[in-house]
Write an enzyme that holds these catalytic residues in place. Structure first.
Site, PDB file in Angstrom:
ATOM      1  N   ASP A 159     -14.202  32.641  -6.687  1.00 27.91           N
ATOM      2  CA  ASP A 159     -13.100  31.709  -6.933  1.00 27.91           C
ATOM      3  C   ASP A 159     -12.281  31.535  -5.654  1.00 27.91           C
ATOM      4  OD1 ASP A 159     -13.649  31.702  -9.868  1.00 27.91           O
ATOM      5  OD2 ASP A 159     -13.150  33.811  -9.600  1.00 27.91           O
ATOM      6  N   HIS A 187     -11.135  36.030 -14.033  1.00 33.43           N
ATOM      7  CA  HIS A 187     -12.228  35.163 -13.575  1.00 33.43           C
ATOM      8  C   HIS A 187     -12.619  34.275 -14.758  1.00 33.43           C
ATOM      9  CE1 HIS A 187     -15.922  33.592 -11.976  1.00 33.43           C
ATOM     10  NE2 HIS A 187     -16.591  34.090 -12.980  1.00 33.43           N
TER      11      HIS A 187
HETATM   12  P1  NDP Z   1     -27.420  35.668 -13.773  1.00 33.76           P
HETATM   13  O1  NDP Z   1     -27.989  36.629 -12.819  1.00 33.76           O
HETATM   14  O2  NDP Z   1     -27.390  34.217 -13.395  1.00 33.76           O
HETATM   15  O3  NDP Z   1     -25.912  36.086 -14.169  1.00 33.76           O
HETATM   16  C1  NDP Z   1     -25.575  37.407 -14.518  1.00 33.76           C
HETATM   17  C2  NDP Z   1     -24.143  37.492 -14.938  1.00 33.76           C
HETATM   18  O4  NDP Z   1     -23.274  37.114 -13.890  1.00 33.76           O
HETATM   19  C3  NDP Z   1     -23.781  36.603 -16.119  1.00 33.76           C
HETATM   20  O5  NDP Z   1     -22.967  37.355 -17.003  1.00 33.76           O
HETATM   21  C4  NDP Z   1     -22.969  35.516 -15.478  1.00 33.76           C
HETATM   22  O6  NDP Z   1     -21.986  35.003 -16.362  1.00 33.76           O
HETATM   23  C5  NDP Z   1     -22.272  36.282 -14.413  1.00 33.76           C
HETATM   24  N1  NDP Z   1     -21.556  35.515 -13.426  1.00 33.76           N
HETATM   25  C6  NDP Z   1     -20.373  35.878 -12.907  1.00 33.76           C
HETATM   26  N2  NDP Z   1     -19.927  34.997 -12.058  1.00 33.76           N
HETATM   27  C7  NDP Z   1     -20.816  34.038 -12.018  1.00 33.76           C
HETATM   28  C8  NDP Z   1     -20.878  32.818 -11.324  1.00 33.76           C
HETATM   29  N3  NDP Z   1     -19.926  32.424 -10.542  1.00 33.76           N
HETATM   30  N4  NDP Z   1     -21.963  32.059 -11.482  1.00 33.76           N
HETATM   31  C9  NDP Z   1     -22.919  32.455 -12.310  1.00 33.76           C
HETATM   32  N5  NDP Z   1     -22.907  33.581 -13.012  1.00 33.76           N
HETATM   33  C10 NDP Z   1     -21.859  34.365 -12.876  1.00 33.76           C
HETATM   34  O7  NDP Z   1     -28.093  35.803 -15.191  1.00 33.76           O
HETATM   35  P2  NDP Z   1     -29.621  35.978 -15.575  1.00 33.76           P
HETATM   36  O8  NDP Z   1     -29.661  35.695 -17.029  1.00 33.76           O
HETATM   37  O9  NDP Z   1     -30.515  35.287 -14.628  1.00 33.76           O
HETATM   38  O10 NDP Z   1     -29.860  37.501 -15.318  1.00 33.76           O
HETATM   39  C11 NDP Z   1     -29.202  38.507 -16.018  1.00 33.76           C
HETATM   40  C12 NDP Z   1     -30.136  39.673 -16.044  1.00 33.76           C
HETATM   41  O11 NDP Z   1     -29.391  40.738 -16.579  1.00 33.76           O
HETATM   42  C13 NDP Z   1     -31.360  39.477 -16.919  1.00 33.76           C
HETATM   43  O12 NDP Z   1     -32.491  39.824 -16.158  1.00 33.76           O
HETATM   44  C14 NDP Z   1     -31.140  40.488 -18.054  1.00 33.76           C
HETATM   45  O13 NDP Z   1     -32.347  41.076 -18.477  1.00 33.76           O
HETATM   46  C15 NDP Z   1     -30.258  41.468 -17.393  1.00 33.76           C
HETATM   47  N6  NDP Z   1     -29.416  42.324 -18.213  1.00 33.76           N
HETATM   48  C16 NDP Z   1     -29.403  43.624 -17.812  1.00 33.76           C
HETATM   49  C17 NDP Z   1     -28.672  44.550 -18.446  1.00 33.76           C
HETATM   50  C18 NDP Z   1     -28.741  45.920 -17.928  1.00 33.76           C
HETATM   51  O14 NDP Z   1     -29.092  46.128 -16.780  1.00 33.76           O
HETATM   52  N7  NDP Z   1     -28.420  46.905 -18.747  1.00 33.76           N
HETATM   53  C19 NDP Z   1     -27.842  44.197 -19.605  1.00 33.76           C
HETATM   54  C20 NDP Z   1     -27.874  42.793 -19.940  1.00 33.76           C
HETATM   55  C21 NDP Z   1     -28.645  41.900 -19.235  1.00 33.76           C
HETATM   56  P3  NDP Z   1     -22.191  33.672 -17.239  1.00 33.76           P
HETATM   57  O15 NDP Z   1     -23.246  34.014 -18.233  1.00 33.76           O
HETATM   58  O16 NDP Z   1     -20.843  33.472 -17.831  1.00 33.76           O
HETATM   59  O17 NDP Z   1     -22.599  32.598 -16.281  1.00 33.76           O
END
Ligand code: NDP
Length: 327
Positions: A159, A187
């Site tokens: 931001d 955020h």
């Molecule tokens: P991303 O890598 O694109 O995003 C991950 C997180 O970052 C989301 O919560 C997203 O929020 C957030 N975020 C924060 N700021 C920003 C921003 N400016 N722009 C975009 N995102 C932002 O998500 P993916 O779905 O590609 O990947 C998430 C991974 O996490 C998956 O591989 C999943 O399996 C894994 N996962 C792992 C866990 C663990 O390690 N225990 C638990 C849960 C999930 P928003 O959704 O609001 O955009």
């Protein structure tokens, strides 16, 4: 060569991590003389995808990459971690209410807070990126009673960077000409991008832009930039989020620039009248691996007070929605 440090990353097979891991391994986060061991956490169904990412990391033959761990067990990923970037979070699904999202993430971040408490370095620097980032950071912190609350931060650097870029465009300058930008609060779209202290080429930013543009165009556009990117790109921002996460950790570890500050979601001890214990974004300086809130700024205008309180109110409500799940 220095001893390697351990960098844990969750959600390591996701989009943001794909834009982040290669840069961490090349030394962009902690310096070109600092070897790193990446400790990567994923949920079990994503472990195959994670294997592919690790194969690509290997194929880069990064001289600074001293090891890679892949796991679905948080106590393995966080073992002796010096840095932890908590990126993985539960995305909002169809028909999911805000409360459901908060609760789903509370489960994830409670478990991760406990694991950090149990096995991470006592000096671990934690950055929460996964949304709702500030409240997820609060949940992890509350579950880690043996760690200093100051170890837990949430990302508002993206931001902050968006605020710099949009002001540079309006004033026909570059981001290098701009100092002392502030993002206050959450955020989320209630954040308060504040130009009161900001300078462009050493002169007050607010003397160089139209007040109406600042209040009615700039502030909402910084607040809603994430949604605008989703609309344009058909996917949420990943590279810019990864870049901001790297910048946040780099500043925390290696220090902020002289005569400037950054925005970080940090543990409030009541600074600027904000409720203690919230993870609230403040202007911060960093040195010697520690952050410090910039104090003594004049935030007494009605405009600032209203905006700082509104975003505090949202954070209090988020905390209240998960309070029953916290220790
Ligand atoms: P991303 O890598 O694109 O995003 C991950 C997180 O970052 C989301 O919560 C997203 O929020 C957030 N975020 C924060 N700021 C920003 C921003 N400016 N722009 C975009 N995102 C932002 O998500 P993916 O779905 O590609 O990947 C998430 C991974 O996490 C998956 O591989 C999943 O399996 C894994 N996962 C792992 C866990 C663990 O390690 N225990 C638990 C849960 C999930 P928003 O959704 O609001 O955009």
């Amino acid at each position: 060569m220095k001893q390697p440090v351990r960098v844990a990353v969750t959600g390591a097979a996701g989009n943001i991590s794909y834009a982040m891991l290669f840069r961490i391994a090349s030394g962009e986060m902690l310096g070109k003389d600092q070897p790193v061991i990446l400790q990567l956490l994923e949920i079990t169904p994503a472990l195959d995808a994670l294997k592919g990412v690790v194969m690509e990391l290997e194929d880069c033959a990064f001289p600074l990459l001293a090891g890679v761990v892949q796991t679905d067990d948080a106590t393995v990923a966080f073992k002796d971690a010096d840095y932890a970037l908590l990126v993985g979070a539960r995305p909002r699904g169809p028909g999911m209410e805000r409360k459901d999202l908060l609760e789903a993430n509370a489960a994830i971040f409670s478990a991760q807070g406990k694991a950090l408490n149990e096995v991470a370095s006592r000096d671990v620097k934690v950055l929460v990126v996964g949304n709702p980032a500030n409240t997820n950071a609060l949940i992890a912190q509350r579950n880690a009673p043996d760690l200093d609350p100051r170890n837990f931060t949430a990302m508002t650097r993206l931001d902050h960077n968006r605020g710099l870029a949009q002001l540079a465009e309006e004033t026909n300058t570059t981001v290098n000409d701009i100092k002392k930008m502030i993002i206050w609060g959450n955020h989320s779209s209630t954040q308060y991008p504040d130009l009161t202290e900001c300078t462009v080429n050493g002169k007050p930013a607010l003397d160089q832009v139209d007040r109406d543009w600042y209040e009615n165009s700039y502030i909402p556009s910084v607040q809603k930039r994430g949604a605008a990117i989703i609309e344009a790109r058909g996917a949420s921002s990943a590279a810019s989020a990864a870049n901001a996460a790297i910048a946040h950790m780099r500043t925390w570890a290696l220090g902020s620039d002289e005569n400037d500050w950054v925005s970080m979601g940090v543990y409030s001890q009541g600074e600027y009248g904000i409720a203690e214990g919230l993870i609230y974004s403040y202007p911060c300086t960093c040195s010697n691996g520690d952050w410090k809130i910039v104090e003594g700024l004049d935030t007494s205008s009605e405009f600032s007070q209203e905006k700082m309180k509104a975003t505090e109110q949202e954070l209090s409500e988020e905390r209240d929605a998960v309070e029953h799940l916290l220790p």
